[in-house]
Design an enzyme around this catalytic site. Structure first.
Site, PDB file in Angstrom:
ATOM      1  N   SER A 100       3.003  -3.252   4.154  1.00 27.22           N
ATOM      2  CA  SER A 100       3.287  -4.667   3.875  1.00 27.22           C
ATOM      3  C   SER A 100       4.699  -4.802   3.347  1.00 27.22           C
ATOM      4  O   SER A 100       5.366  -3.809   3.057  1.00 27.22           O
ATOM      5  CB  SER A 100       2.307  -5.226   2.827  1.00 27.22           C
ATOM      6  OG  SER A 100       0.971  -5.108   3.248  1.00 27.22           O
ATOM      7  N   TYR A 109       0.828  -1.215   0.000  1.00 29.56           N
ATOM      8  CA  TYR A 109       0.000   0.000   0.000  1.00 29.56           C
ATOM      9  C   TYR A 109       0.859   1.261   0.000  1.00 29.56           C
ATOM     10  O   TYR A 109       1.697   1.452   0.884  1.00 29.56           O
ATOM     11  CB  TYR A 109      -0.909  -0.016   1.234  1.00 29.56           C
ATOM     12  CG  TYR A 109      -1.706   1.246   1.446  1.00 29.56           C
ATOM     13  CD1 TYR A 109      -2.886   1.461   0.740  1.00 29.56           C
ATOM     14  CD2 TYR A 109      -1.276   2.211   2.356  1.00 29.56           C
ATOM     15  CE1 TYR A 109      -3.622   2.624   0.936  1.00 29.56           C
ATOM     16  CE2 TYR A 109      -2.016   3.370   2.562  1.00 29.56           C
ATOM     17  CZ  TYR A 109      -3.188   3.570   1.843  1.00 29.56           C
ATOM     18  OH  TYR A 109      -3.918   4.713   2.039  1.00 29.56           O
ATOM     19  N   SER A 156       0.089  -5.664   8.385  1.00 28.89           N
ATOM     20  CA  SER A 156       1.083  -5.875   7.337  1.00 28.89           C
ATOM     21  C   SER A 156       0.819  -7.166   6.582  1.00 28.89           C
ATOM     22  O   SER A 156       0.635  -8.225   7.181  1.00 28.89           O
ATOM     23  CB  SER A 156       2.491  -5.911   7.950  1.00 28.89           C
ATOM     24  OG  SER A 156       3.476  -6.039   6.950  1.00 28.89           O
ATOM     25  N   GLY A 157       0.823  -7.073   5.256  1.00 24.30           N
ATOM     26  CA  GLY A 157       0.734  -8.267   4.424  1.00 24.30           C
ATOM     27  C   GLY A 157       2.136  -8.723   4.060  1.00 24.30           C
ATOM     28  O   GLY A 157       2.829  -8.069   3.278  1.00 24.30           O
ATOM     29  N   ASN A 216       7.623  -1.925   2.724  1.00 18.51           N
ATOM     30  CA  ASN A 216       6.606  -0.910   3.026  1.00 18.51           C
ATOM     31  C   ASN A 216       5.951  -1.257   4.364  1.00 18.51           C
ATOM     32  O   ASN A 216       4.745  -1.366   4.458  1.00 18.51           O
ATOM     33  CB  ASN A 216       5.566  -0.877   1.902  1.00 18.51           C
ATOM     34  CG  ASN A 216       4.540   0.215   2.079  1.00 18.51           C
ATOM     35  OD1 ASN A 216       4.881   1.388   2.149  1.00 18.51           O
ATOM     36  ND2 ASN A 216       3.271  -0.157   2.143  1.00 18.51           N
TER      37      ASN A 216
END
Length: 365
Positions: free
Chosen positions: A239, A129, A277-278, A201
């Site tokens: 993420s 993102y 967070s992914g 990120n």
């Protein structure tokens, strides 16, 4: 500037020629970057592509595996990798709201390359993102930008920082983005190469560690992009997506095990513990170059001869993957530059500031 240029060594292994994922034979990386700042909008985003082999990936598939540490993210094409153990397309990084258009553009590219040889594909697109610095709702990434990233794909040195899919990313409340690193095993360990490419990120400032030292605790004087008058999110949101490549002849389940080791590198820098967070990781191997082409409906021979790494030799690959991921994240942060966009600004981690912080917490060259 990269972390090794500061005299900071990550792990004990030896990087490849470019200290990049492109040190793995045949792997290519390309970017297309969008940077447009007007009175009406801030566009800071793009596309990064990883080609496992030059040309049409479906003609020379790779064994691959996937690991999800935390699933607060999205991706395409991963279920087929889990099911078949095969990577048959390039891999792309972009922002959260551009996954669909990038996926469709990769389908069109495969159609042009494949023509009559195959009748479907499932491209792999990973996202993080960038809406704090980029007008993510504007969905500014278009199909032609994916084509330009594919045209840019080359072997050799890889651009890092504010580039491609990493253009608008934030890491540990500093400017983040694209980073890469590699390790070459000794002859006794097999002589193989492992490379990683990250889109970083994620993370809170105080958790940041460099070479094991808690530098984030003494870097609180650098303004955070999340602490301002406008609500632009909260520390730790975001993420990280990671691709690990190797020329070691790994089978699919071994690729999955290699992908899991990205978690180790991420944890060393201070990530992997945020709900928002992914953290999605993929590993592929170019070590078996004779896998049958993905020509569904046109089968080849009923069996294929393969090589595989014996498990007695796989641990050094795990070490190399963890070290490469750790260094790639730090390279992403050091290569990044200050960026102002939307309602916030992310400052980069300046080399001299990092060295000062390391000295404060006891590191010595």
């Amino acid at each position: 500037m990269r972390i090794r240029e500061l005299g900071v060594t990550i792990g004990s292994g030896t990087p490849g020629l470019y200290n990049a994922i492109t040190d793995v034979p045949g792997v290519r990386v390309g970017h297309h970057t969008l940077n447009v700042e007007t009175a009406e909008t801030s566009i800071h985003t793009g596309v990064t592509v990883i080609e496992p082999r030059a040309g049409a990936a479906h003609l020379q598939p790779c064994f691959a595996g996937v690991h999800v540490l935390n699933g607060n993210g999205d991706a395409t094409g991963l279920e087929w990798i889990r099911e078949a153990g095969l990577l048959t397309t390039p891999i792309a990084y972009t922002n959260t709201h551009s996954v669909g258009v990038v996926r469709d553009a990769l389908v069109a590219a495969e159609r042009e390359m494949g023509k009559k040889h195959t009748y479907w594909c499932m491209p792999v697109v990973l996202e993080t993102y960038d809406g704090t610095l980029n007008d993510i709702w504007g969905q500014h990434v278009r199909a032609e930008h994916v084509q330009l990233a594919l045209q840019d794909a080359t072997c050799g040195p890889v651009q890092e920082g504010n580039v491609g899919g990493g253009t608008g990313m934030i890491c540990h409340e500093f400017k983040g983005g694209i980073g890469t690193s590699s390790r070459v095993l000794t002859a006794e360990q097999g002589g193989w190469t492992v490379g990683a490419l990250v889109q970083a990120n994620y993370g809170v400032r105080e958790a940041l560690r460099v070479a094991g030292y808690p530098v984030g605790r003494v870097l609180d004087d650098v303004p955070s992009p999340f602490k301002g008058e406008v609500n632009v999110g909260e520390p730790g949101m975001g993420s990280i997506v990671i691709t690990i490549a190797t020329d070691a002849p790994l089978l699919p389940h071994q690729c999955t095990r290699l992908a899991q080791r990205a978690s180790v590198g991420l944890a060393r820098v201070g990530g992997g513990t945020e709900d928002s967070s992914g953290d999605i990781f993929l590993a592929f191997s170019v070590g078996n170059s004779n896998l049958p082409a993905a020509n569904f409906g046109h089968p080849g021979a009923p069996t294929t001869g393969l090589h595989m790494v014996n498990n007695d030799y796989i641990s050094p690959l795990f070490v190399a993957a963890a070290d490469a991921v750790e260094e790639a994240i730090l390279n992403a942060m050091l290569a990044a530059t200050d960026l102002k966009g939307c309602a916030s600004q992310a400052f980069s981690l300046k080399p001299e500031r990092l060295l000062d912080a390391l000295a404060k917490v006891g590191w010595q060259p």
